[in-house]
Design a protein around this motif. Structure first.
Motif, PDB file in Angstrom:
ATOM      1  N   MET A   1       0.838  -1.200   0.000  1.00 51.29           N
ATOM      2  CA  MET A   1       0.000   0.000   0.000  1.00 51.29           C
ATOM      3  C   MET A   1       0.872   1.249   0.000  1.00 51.29           C
ATOM      4  SD  MET A   1      -2.922   1.145   2.768  1.00 51.29           S
ATOM      5  CE  MET A   1      -3.968  -0.253   2.358  1.00 51.29           C
ATOM      6  N   SER A   2       0.530   2.210  -0.810  1.00 49.65           N
ATOM      7  CA  SER A   2       1.318   3.429  -0.909  1.00 49.65           C
ATOM      8  C   SER A   2       1.252   4.245   0.380  1.00 49.65           C
ATOM      9  CB  SER A   2       0.799   4.287  -2.067  1.00 49.65           C
ATOM     10  OG  SER A   2       1.404   5.558  -2.040  1.00 49.65           O
ATOM     11  N   GLN A   3       2.424   4.714   0.828  1.00 44.84           N
ATOM     12  CA  GLN A   3       2.470   5.570   2.019  1.00 44.84           C
ATOM     13  C   GLN A   3       1.780   6.905   1.771  1.00 44.84           C
ATOM     14  OE1 GLN A   3       3.706   4.679   5.139  1.00 44.84           O
ATOM     15  NE2 GLN A   3       3.660   2.681   4.138  1.00 44.84           N
ATOM     16  N   ALA A   4       1.580   7.258   0.503  1.00 41.93           N
ATOM     17  CA  ALA A   4       0.908   8.516   0.180  1.00 41.93           C
ATOM     18  C   ALA A   4      -0.516   8.547   0.731  1.00 41.93           C
ATOM     19  CB  ALA A   4       0.890   8.738  -1.329  1.00 41.93           C
ATOM     20  N   LEU A   5      -1.122   7.379   0.901  1.00 40.52           N
ATOM     21  CA  LEU A   5      -2.466   7.322   1.471  1.00 40.52           C
ATOM     22  C   LEU A   5      -2.526   7.942   2.862  1.00 40.52           C
ATOM     23  CD1 LEU A   5      -3.817   3.766   0.549  1.00 40.52           C
ATOM     24  CD2 LEU A   5      -4.792   5.964  -0.140  1.00 40.52           C
ATOM     25  N   PHE A   6      -1.413   7.877   3.577  1.00 42.60           N
ATOM     26  CA  PHE A   6      -1.374   8.362   4.955  1.00 42.60           C
ATOM     27  C   PHE A   6      -0.685   9.719   5.078  1.00 42.60           C
ATOM     28  CE2 PHE A   6      -1.575   3.759   4.945  1.00 42.60           C
ATOM     29  CZ  PHE A   6      -2.596   3.503   5.836  1.00 42.60           C
ATOM     30  N   ASP A   7      -0.316  10.304   3.962  1.00 42.37           N
ATOM     31  CA  ASP A   7       0.391  11.583   3.942  1.00 42.37           C
ATOM     32  C   ASP A   7      -0.599  12.722   4.185  1.00 42.37           C
ATOM     33  OD1 ASP A   7       2.056  13.740   3.567  1.00 42.37           O
ATOM     34  OD2 ASP A   7       2.502  13.297   1.459  1.00 42.37           O
ATOM     35  N   LEU A   8      -0.348  13.538   5.202  1.00 43.30           N
ATOM     36  CA  LEU A   8      -1.241  14.652   5.532  1.00 43.30           C
ATOM     37  C   LEU A   8      -0.688  16.000   5.082  1.00 43.30           C
ATOM     38  CD1 LEU A   8      -2.357  13.586   9.137  1.00 43.30           C
ATOM     39  CD2 LEU A   8      -3.422  13.042   6.933  1.00 43.30           C
ATOM     40  N   SER A   9       0.300  15.973   4.226  1.00 37.44           N
ATOM     41  CA  SER A   9       0.881  17.230   3.723  1.00 37.44           C
ATOM     42  C   SER A   9      -0.196  18.069   3.035  1.00 37.44           C
ATOM     43  CB  SER A   9       2.007  16.932   2.731  1.00 37.44           C
ATOM     44  OG  SER A   9       3.046  16.219   3.357  1.00 37.44           O
ATOM     45  N   GLY A  10      -0.165  19.362   3.296  1.00 33.99           N
ATOM     46  CA  GLY A  10      -1.124  20.268   2.680  1.00 33.99           C
ATOM     47  C   GLY A  10      -2.450  20.352   3.408  1.00 33.99           C
ATOM     48  N   ARG A  11      -2.592  19.621   4.507  1.00 27.29           N
ATOM     49  CA  ARG A  11      -3.840  19.639   5.273  1.00 27.29           C
ATOM     50  C   ARG A  11      -3.615  20.318   6.625  1.00 27.29           C
ATOM     51  NH1 ARG A  11      -6.560  13.681   4.007  1.00 27.29           N
ATOM     52  NH2 ARG A  11      -5.659  13.454   1.934  1.00 27.29           N
ATOM     53  N   THR A  12      -4.652  20.957   7.107  1.00 21.17           N
ATOM     54  CA  THR A  12      -4.585  21.649   8.397  1.00 21.17           C
ATOM     55  C   THR A  12      -5.477  20.926   9.397  1.00 21.17           C
ATOM     56  OG1 THR A  12      -4.156  23.795   7.370  1.00 21.17           O
ATOM     57  CG2 THR A  12      -5.039  23.822   9.609  1.00 21.17           C
ATOM     58  N   ALA A  13      -4.912  20.625  10.567  1.00 22.53           N
ATOM     59  CA  ALA A  13      -5.625  19.862  11.591  1.00 22.53           C
ATOM     60  C   ALA A  13      -5.762  20.667  12.874  1.00 22.53           C
ATOM     61  CB  ALA A  13      -4.884  18.561  11.885  1.00 22.53           C
ATOM     62  N   LEU A  14      -6.974  20.766  13.373  1.00 26.77           N
ATOM     63  CA  LEU A  14      -7.252  21.355  14.689  1.00 26.77           C
ATOM     64  C   LEU A  14      -7.513  20.217  15.661  1.00 26.77           C
ATOM     65  CD1 LEU A  14      -8.072  23.605  16.732  1.00 26.77           C
ATOM     66  CD2 LEU A  14     -10.378  23.503  15.722  1.00 26.77           C
ATOM     67  N   VAL A  15      -6.762  20.191  16.756  1.00 28.45           N
ATOM     68  CA  VAL A  15      -6.945  19.169  17.785  1.00 28.45           C
ATOM     69  C   VAL A  15      -7.296  19.878  19.086  1.00 28.45           C
ATOM     70  CG1 VAL A  15      -5.942  17.191  18.988  1.00 28.45           C
ATOM     71  CG2 VAL A  15      -5.223  17.711  16.639  1.00 28.45           C
ATOM     72  N   THR A  16      -8.496  19.669  19.587  1.00 28.19           N
ATOM     73  CA  THR A  16      -8.880  20.327  20.834  1.00 28.19           C
ATOM     74  C   THR A  16      -8.222  19.616  22.022  1.00 28.19           C
ATOM     75  OG1 THR A  16     -10.899  19.016  21.214  1.00 28.19           O
ATOM     76  CG2 THR A  16     -11.090  20.989  19.822  1.00 28.19           C
ATOM     77  N   GLY A  17      -7.961  20.396  23.057  1.00 25.80           N
ATOM     78  CA  GLY A  17      -7.330  19.834  24.244  1.00 25.80           C
ATOM     79  C   GLY A  17      -5.988  19.203  23.957  1.00 25.80           C
ATOM     80  N   SER A  18      -5.184  19.881  23.128  1.00 29.28           N
ATOM     81  CA  SER A  18      -3.940  19.259  22.651  1.00 29.28           C
ATOM     82  C   SER A  18      -2.667  19.885  23.212  1.00 29.28           C
ATOM     83  CB  SER A  18      -3.893  19.310  21.117  1.00 29.28           C
ATOM     84  OG  SER A  18      -4.082  20.618  20.627  1.00 29.28           O
ATOM     85  N   SER A  19      -2.791  20.683  24.263  1.00 26.21           N
ATOM     86  CA  SER A  19      -1.582  21.252  24.859  1.00 26.21           C
ATOM     87  C   SER A  19      -0.893  20.259  25.788  1.00 26.21           C
ATOM     88  CB  SER A  19      -1.909  22.538  25.624  1.00 26.21           C
ATOM     89  OG  SER A  19      -2.811  22.291  26.697  1.00 26.21           O
ATOM     90  N   ARG A  20      -1.577  19.128  26.074  1.00 23.61           N
ATOM     91  CA  ARG A  20      -0.979  18.084  26.918  1.00 23.61           C
ATOM     92  C   ARG A  20      -1.743  16.775  26.717  1.00 23.61           C
ATOM     93  NH1 ARG A  20      -2.964  19.523  33.107  1.00 23.61           N
ATOM     94  NH2 ARG A  20      -5.202  19.596  32.673  1.00 23.61           N
ATOM     95  N   GLY A  21      -1.279  15.712  27.351  1.00 21.57           N
ATOM     96  CA  GLY A  21      -1.994  14.448  27.385  1.00 21.57           C
ATOM     97  C   GLY A  21      -2.175  13.780  26.032  1.00 21.57           C
TER      98      GLY A  21
END
Length: 255
Positions: A1-21
């Motif tokens: 399976m191509s690793q490109a499937l899991f590549d998140l380049s060019g995408r922006t992710a917001l993760v709530t509660g992500s300053s720890r834990g």
């Protein structure tokens, strides 16, 4: 399976509660997969520190501090993203709290605080993200559930109710938004080594009981959620919708 499937380049992710834990492990994992990441927390200083550490490690990271239970603050944050030209491609609803107390001793205010933080916030933030994702015809939403999405234990009733709600909120998001190119799924962590579980880790009786229940015979590490998070945030999961993946060392499989 191509690793490109899991590549998140060019995408922006917001993760709530992500300053720890758990959130911190997930946001770092998404960054390592190529995503531009937005760290969130209620404490501006902690968010700033997390962003600085991620940038020092070579990751593209920004931060936004707001309380996930404050609906006007959430709406303002997304208006700020719009004004800055920032499109949230990936939303991880991770923020959560725990309160251990018998049901008969719980106040309604304590109940509401846990449910609003762990469940209602995922609805509010998911709604704001989906409003922007729907016109673009793409987007990934990952809600963080728990073993408590399936099972109950004494003294954590509001948490259990909220995490059970997360499972069906995720399904509701999937059935309403799938036709708009959005995938909404969830991750159900098992017992992980986090600050939230510190008291349980230090309790010999609980720890012995837990080791007797988990086939893997150990607590999970926060970074062991990263694989599931990257999968559900990536093109590899484009036909996966309304599901919850349990990362629990096999606990739900055991009698």
């Amino acid at each position: 399976m191509s690793q490109a499937l899991f590549d998140l380049s060019g995408r922006t992710a917001l993760v709530t509660g992500s300053s720890r834990g758990l959130g911190r492990a997930i946001v770092e994992g998404l960054a390592k997969a190529g995503a531009r990441t937005i760290v969130n927390g209620v404490d501006p200083a902690r968010v700033e520190t997390a962003v600085a550490e991620m940038r020092a490690a070579g990751h593209a990271a920004d931060g936004v501090a707001f309380d996930v239970t404050d609906e006007p603050a959430v709406v303002d944050a997304f208006a700020g993203f719009d004004a800055a030209g920032t499109a949230i491609d990936i939303l991880i609803n991770n923020a959560g709290i725990q309160l251990r107390k018998p049901l008969v001793e719980l106040s309604s205010a304590e109940w509401r605080k846990v449910v609003e933080t762990n469940l209602t916030s995922a609805f509010i933030i998911g709604r704001e993200a989906a409003k922007r994702m729907i016109p673009r015809k793409r987007g990934k939403i990952v809600n963080i559930g728990s073993l408590a999405s399936e099972l109950a234990r004494p003294t954590i009733a509001p948490y259990t109710a909220a995490k059970g709600g997360i499972k069906n909120l995720t399904r509701s998001m999937a059935v309403e938004w799938a036709a708009s190119g959005i995938q909404a799924n969830a991750i159900g962590p098992g017992y992980m080594l986090t600050d939230m579980n510190e008291a349980l880790v230090k309790n010999p009786d609980f720890n012995n009981w837990l080791m007797s229940r988990i086939p893997s015979k150990r607590w999970g590490r926060p970074d062991e959620l990263v694989g599931a998070a990257v999968f559900l945030a990536s093109s590899a999961s484009d036909y996966v919708n309304g599901q919850i993946i349990y990362v629990d060392g096999g606990m739900l499989a055991a009698m």
